[in-house]
Design a protein around this motif. Structure first.
Motif, PDB file in Angstrom:
ATOM      1  N   ALA A 346      -6.269   7.705  11.618  1.00 52.54           N
ATOM      2  CA  ALA A 346      -4.889   7.547  12.073  1.00 52.54           C
ATOM      3  C   ALA A 346      -3.961   7.033  10.977  1.00 52.54           C
ATOM      4  N   HIS A 347      -4.435   6.096  10.155  1.00 48.08           N
ATOM      5  CA  HIS A 347      -3.536   5.407   9.229  1.00 48.08           C
ATOM      6  C   HIS A 347      -3.931   5.510   7.760  1.00 48.08           C
ATOM      7  N   GLY A 348      -5.141   5.960   7.456  1.00 51.66           N
ATOM      8  CA  GLY A 348      -5.575   6.036   6.070  1.00 51.66           C
ATOM      9  C   GLY A 348      -6.060   4.702   5.535  1.00 51.66           C
ATOM     10  N   TRP A 349      -6.468   4.712   4.250  1.00 53.38           N
ATOM     11  CA  TRP A 349      -7.019   3.522   3.604  1.00 53.38           C
ATOM     12  C   TRP A 349      -5.932   2.577   3.093  1.00 53.38           C
ATOM     13  N   LEU A 350      -4.902   3.126   2.516  1.00 51.50           N
ATOM     14  CA  LEU A 350      -3.911   2.293   1.835  1.00 51.50           C
ATOM     15  C   LEU A 350      -3.183   1.369   2.794  1.00 51.50           C
ATOM     16  N   LYS A 351      -3.004   1.807   4.019  1.00 51.00           N
ATOM     17  CA  LYS A 351      -2.264   1.012   4.998  1.00 51.00           C
ATOM     18  C   LYS A 351      -3.160   0.043   5.774  1.00 51.00           C
ATOM     19  N   THR A 352      -4.474   0.286   5.750  1.00 50.13           N
ATOM     20  CA  THR A 352      -5.353  -0.503   6.626  1.00 50.13           C
ATOM     21  C   THR A 352      -6.305  -1.444   5.896  1.00 50.13           C
ATOM     22  N   ASP A 353      -6.522  -1.215   4.603  1.00 49.61           N
ATOM     23  CA  ASP A 353      -7.422  -2.085   3.830  1.00 49.61           C
ATOM     24  C   ASP A 353      -6.690  -3.388   3.512  1.00 49.61           C
ATOM     25  N   VAL A 354      -7.207  -4.484   4.040  1.00 46.35           N
ATOM     26  CA  VAL A 354      -6.547  -5.783   3.889  1.00 46.35           C
ATOM     27  C   VAL A 354      -6.324  -6.147   2.427  1.00 46.35           C
ATOM     28  N   PHE A 355      -7.281  -5.833   1.558  1.00 49.94           N
ATOM     29  CA  PHE A 355      -7.225  -6.297   0.175  1.00 49.94           C
ATOM     30  C   PHE A 355      -6.667  -5.260  -0.789  1.00 49.94           C
ATOM     31  N   MET A 356      -6.092  -4.172  -0.281  1.00 48.63           N
ATOM     32  CA  MET A 356      -5.440  -3.204  -1.168  1.00 48.63           C
ATOM     33  C   MET A 356      -4.176  -3.850  -1.756  1.00 48.63           C
ATOM     34  N   PRO A 357      -4.035  -3.876  -3.084  1.00 54.21           N
ATOM     35  CA  PRO A 357      -2.830  -4.476  -3.694  1.00 54.21           C
ATOM     36  C   PRO A 357      -1.555  -3.860  -3.129  1.00 54.21           C
ATOM     37  N   VAL A 358      -0.552  -4.696  -2.917  1.00 53.59           N
ATOM     38  CA  VAL A 358       0.696  -4.256  -2.293  1.00 53.59           C
ATOM     39  C   VAL A 358       1.340  -3.118  -3.071  1.00 53.59           C
ATOM     40  N   GLU A 359       1.310  -3.206  -4.405  1.00 52.39           N
ATOM     41  CA  GLU A 359       1.978  -2.193  -5.219  1.00 52.39           C
ATOM     42  C   GLU A 359       1.267  -0.839  -5.192  1.00 52.39           C
ATOM     43  N   ARG A 361       0.024   0.466  -2.211  1.00 55.60           N
ATOM     44  CA  ARG A 361      -0.002   0.970  -0.834  1.00 55.60           C
ATOM     45  C   ARG A 361       0.841   2.238  -0.657  1.00 55.60           C
ATOM     46  N   GLU A 362       1.711   2.508  -1.611  1.00 55.23           N
ATOM     47  CA  GLU A 362       2.487   3.747  -1.610  1.00 55.23           C
ATOM     48  C   GLU A 362       2.144   4.517  -2.880  1.00 55.23           C
ATOM     49  N   VAL A 363       1.863   5.832  -2.733  1.00 53.56           N
ATOM     50  CA  VAL A 363       1.486   6.657  -3.883  1.00 53.56           C
ATOM     51  C   VAL A 363       2.738   7.252  -4.518  1.00 53.56           C
ATOM     52  N   THR A 364       2.849   7.077  -5.839  1.00 56.79           N
ATOM     53  CA  THR A 364       3.933   7.689  -6.605  1.00 56.79           C
ATOM     54  C   THR A 364       3.312   8.485  -7.748  1.00 56.79           C
ATOM     55  N   PRO A 365       4.062   9.376  -8.371  1.00 60.10           N
ATOM     56  CA  PRO A 365       3.495  10.125  -9.503  1.00 60.10           C
ATOM     57  C   PRO A 365       2.993   9.218 -10.617  1.00 60.10           C
ATOM     58  N   HIS A 366       3.616   8.046 -10.775  1.00 53.41           N
ATOM     59  CA  HIS A 366       3.255   7.176 -11.894  1.00 53.41           C
ATOM     60  C   HIS A 366       2.081   6.240 -11.583  1.00 53.41           C
ATOM     61  N   ASN A 367       1.793   5.979 -10.311  1.00 56.75           N
ATOM     62  CA  ASN A 367       0.665   5.088 -10.007  1.00 56.75           C
ATOM     63  C   ASN A 367      -0.496   5.818  -9.343  1.00 56.75           C
ATOM     64  N   ALA A 368      -0.430   7.149  -9.288  1.00 51.32           N
ATOM     65  CA  ALA A 368      -1.449   7.925  -8.563  1.00 51.32           C
ATOM     66  C   ALA A 368      -2.857   7.649  -9.090  1.00 51.32           C
ATOM     67  N   ALA A 369      -3.002   7.610 -10.411  1.00 52.37           N
ATOM     68  CA  ALA A 369      -4.334   7.375 -10.980  1.00 52.37           C
ATOM     69  C   ALA A 369      -4.835   5.973 -10.637  1.00 52.37           C
ATOM     70  N   ARG A 370      -3.929   4.982 -10.652  1.00 51.86           N
ATOM     71  CA  ARG A 370      -4.329   3.614 -10.299  1.00 51.86           C
ATOM     72  C   ARG A 370      -4.707   3.511  -8.824  1.00 51.86           C
ATOM     73  N   VAL A 371      -3.940   4.184  -7.977  1.00 50.48           N
ATOM     74  CA  VAL A 371      -4.281   4.206  -6.553  1.00 50.48           C
ATOM     75  C   VAL A 371      -5.630   4.884  -6.360  1.00 50.48           C
ATOM     76  N   GLY A 372      -5.822   6.011  -7.066  1.00 51.07           N
ATOM     77  CA  GLY A 372      -7.094   6.717  -6.957  1.00 51.07           C
ATOM     78  C   GLY A 372      -8.274   5.878  -7.406  1.00 51.07           C
ATOM     79  N   GLU A 373      -8.067   5.087  -8.475  1.00 54.17           N
ATOM     80  CA  GLU A 373      -9.138   4.204  -8.939  1.00 54.17           C
ATOM     81  C   GLU A 373      -9.451   3.138  -7.899  1.00 54.17           C
ATOM     82  N   ALA A 374      -8.402   2.561  -7.289  1.00 51.66           N
ATOM     83  CA  ALA A 374      -8.614   1.559  -6.243  1.00 51.66           C
ATOM     84  C   ALA A 374      -9.376   2.158  -5.062  1.00 51.66           C
TER      85      ALA A 374
END
Length: 467
Positions: A346-359, A361-374
């Motif tokens: 329903a909500h995915g990982w980024l919105k529901t994982d308590v310890f996902m860094p705030v920055e 939680r939203e995917v942008t072209p510039h942080n996509a690789a960092r989000v993917g690594e997390a």
């Protein structure tokens, strides 16, 4: 918004958390199996010694006991907490599942372990200082307490593969979770190999005796015990395999290397050859020879076996309901546990994982690789290394592909739907699958992230200009 209570992931970039746990656990198995097998062997030797007036056998018990105090009980007491520490940080929900299901079993095991530790001190240091009947009783208590610790641990290890009875999921109850066909098959097989391990380590002790006749006799006894134990253990392997879940057989057929079966036969053959050498030329067994045999058994026997056992349990880490990445994968009404898969869908990982860094939680072209690594650390790193070393490196599963779109399509077709042989169902939102695909592509080509950001930026600029 629903949140899933994942703990922070312990990520070890060099060899991976799985290998850290595996290395500690494998060494601990050598110590623990030796101590239990030796304790039972002491029961037999003490009985013979007192009935036949053989004080030299008591001397062997004393020397083997002194060796165990360092080899098994000091080093084992270091690696034991090492397993607890490493598994707790690597798999906190797995350990939680075991404790919540078997807390009184753990408590019982610790009571018998205390008896075992006190017992080995008493049996070793009271040789010749108490009457024969008392010392024999102490030896029997040591042996029975040691084996009881093994029986309890084996039931819990079997639950890690799958619960003893299917009814446990609906009804709960530690008896349904603890006792199953795999429990008894694994206990029988490990008991046999426990005596084989005791025989190999015991040959280190015999090498220290100057009486050549007694040394030869003890080596022959140990060799016979080792041969019988190895043959029985190998014959029980088929029974053990028959008690494994279907997912375990899928992993064995598709993920274990082709040479694995051959290597098992080679190890068994090597052990039998060593025992034959002990039996036929007992005086040739020196401390160096016995030490090399013990290390060889650890490296070529215990290590591959422990790695294989951990591998075939995947994708679960406990009870067929906790994934290796800590996600609760199914409802367990008997324990009041709810699956977290619907929340992720329903909500995915980024919105529901308590310890996902705030920055992130939203995917942008510039942080996509960092989000993917997390996401890769959270979802994958307990089973796969993110570097080129360690266990099952993720890079090796891409075939050198750096096409973000193709990798994303694969992730959505396989992981998101659970359409794989044994990999878990890992629901992801579209942007999460794309971010993970960007990161996976960078494992082969580091420039992918910057090119991806540039391409997305160009597309966005073009749209803006058109508007």
């Amino acid at each position: 918004m629903d949140l899933i209570g994942l703990y922070p992931t312990w990520y070890e970039p060099g060899i991976g958390s799985g290998w850290v746990v595996g290395l500690i656990a494998t060494v601990h198995v050598l110590f623990s199996h030796t101590s239990v097998g030796a304790a039972l062997f002491f029961m037999a030797l003490a009985t013979i010694a007192y009935r036949q007036n053989r004080p030299e056998l008591l001397d062997f018990i004393k020397k083997y006991g002194l060796f165990l105090l360092v080899f098994s009980y000091v080093l084992g007491s270091i690696t034991g907490p090492g397993i607890w520490y490493s598994t707790t940080v690597a798999s906190p929900r797995g350990i939680s599942a075991l404790i919540h299901s078997f807390v009184w079993k753990w408590a019982t095991e610790w009571v018998f372990f205390v008896i075992e530790v006190v017992g080995v001190y008493m049996v070793t240091y009271l040789v010749g200082k108490v009457d024969q009947k008392t010392h024999l009783r102490l030896t029997i208590i040591l042996g029975l307490a040691s084996y009881t610790t093994m029986m309890i641990i084996l039931g819990i290890l079997s639950f890690m593969m799958w619960p003893g009875k299917e009814a446990w999921f609906a009804e709960g109850g530690y008896l349904k979770g603890f006792y199953g066909s795999n429990t008894f098959a694994q206990l029988a097989m490990r008991t046999a190999f426990m005596f084989a391990i005791t025989a190999v380590v015991g040959s280190i002790i015999t090498a220290g005796f100057k009486d050549q006749a007694f040394r030869a006799q003890m080596n022959r006894w140990l060799a016979i015990m080792g041969i019988v134990a190895t043959v029985i253990g190998a014959s029980l392997f088929g029974w053990y395999l028959d008690t494994l879940p279907e997912t375990a057989h899928l992993v064995m057929e598709n993920r274990l290397p082709a040479w694995f079966s051959t290597s098992l036969y080679a190890v068994l053959g090597g052990m039998l050859a060593y025992f034959a050498f002990m039996l036929l030329t007992p005086r040739m067994i020196t401390t160096a020879v016995a030490g090399v045999a013990t290390v060889a058994m650890l490296v070529f026997g215990l290590w591959p076996e422990e790695v294989a056992r951990e591998s075939i349990r995947k994708p679960y880490v406990a009870g067929q309901y906790v994934y290796s990445n800590q996600v609760i994968a199914r409802d367990v009404p008997g324990m009041g546990i709810k699956s977290e898969i619907p929340v992720l869908e329903a909500h995915g990982w980024l919105k529901t994982d308590v310890f996902m860094p705030v920055e992130l939680r939203e995917v942008t072209p510039h942080n996509a690789a960092r989000v993917g690594e997390a996401l890769a650390i959270t979802m994958c790193s307990n089973c796969h290394s993110l570097s080129e070393t360690g266990i099952r490196p993720l890079k090796n599963y891409l075939g050198g592909n750096t096409d973000v779109g193709a990798i994303k399509t694969y992730l959505q077709a396989a992981l998101t739907t659970g359409n794989t042989l044994y990999m878990p169902k890992m629901p992801m939102k579209d942007e999460e699958a794309e971010a993970l695909a960007v990161y996976l592509a960078t494992l082969t080509d580091k420039t992918v992230a910057s090119r991806y950001a540039a391409e997305k930026g160009a597309v966005a600029q073009a749209v803006s200009t058109k508007e």
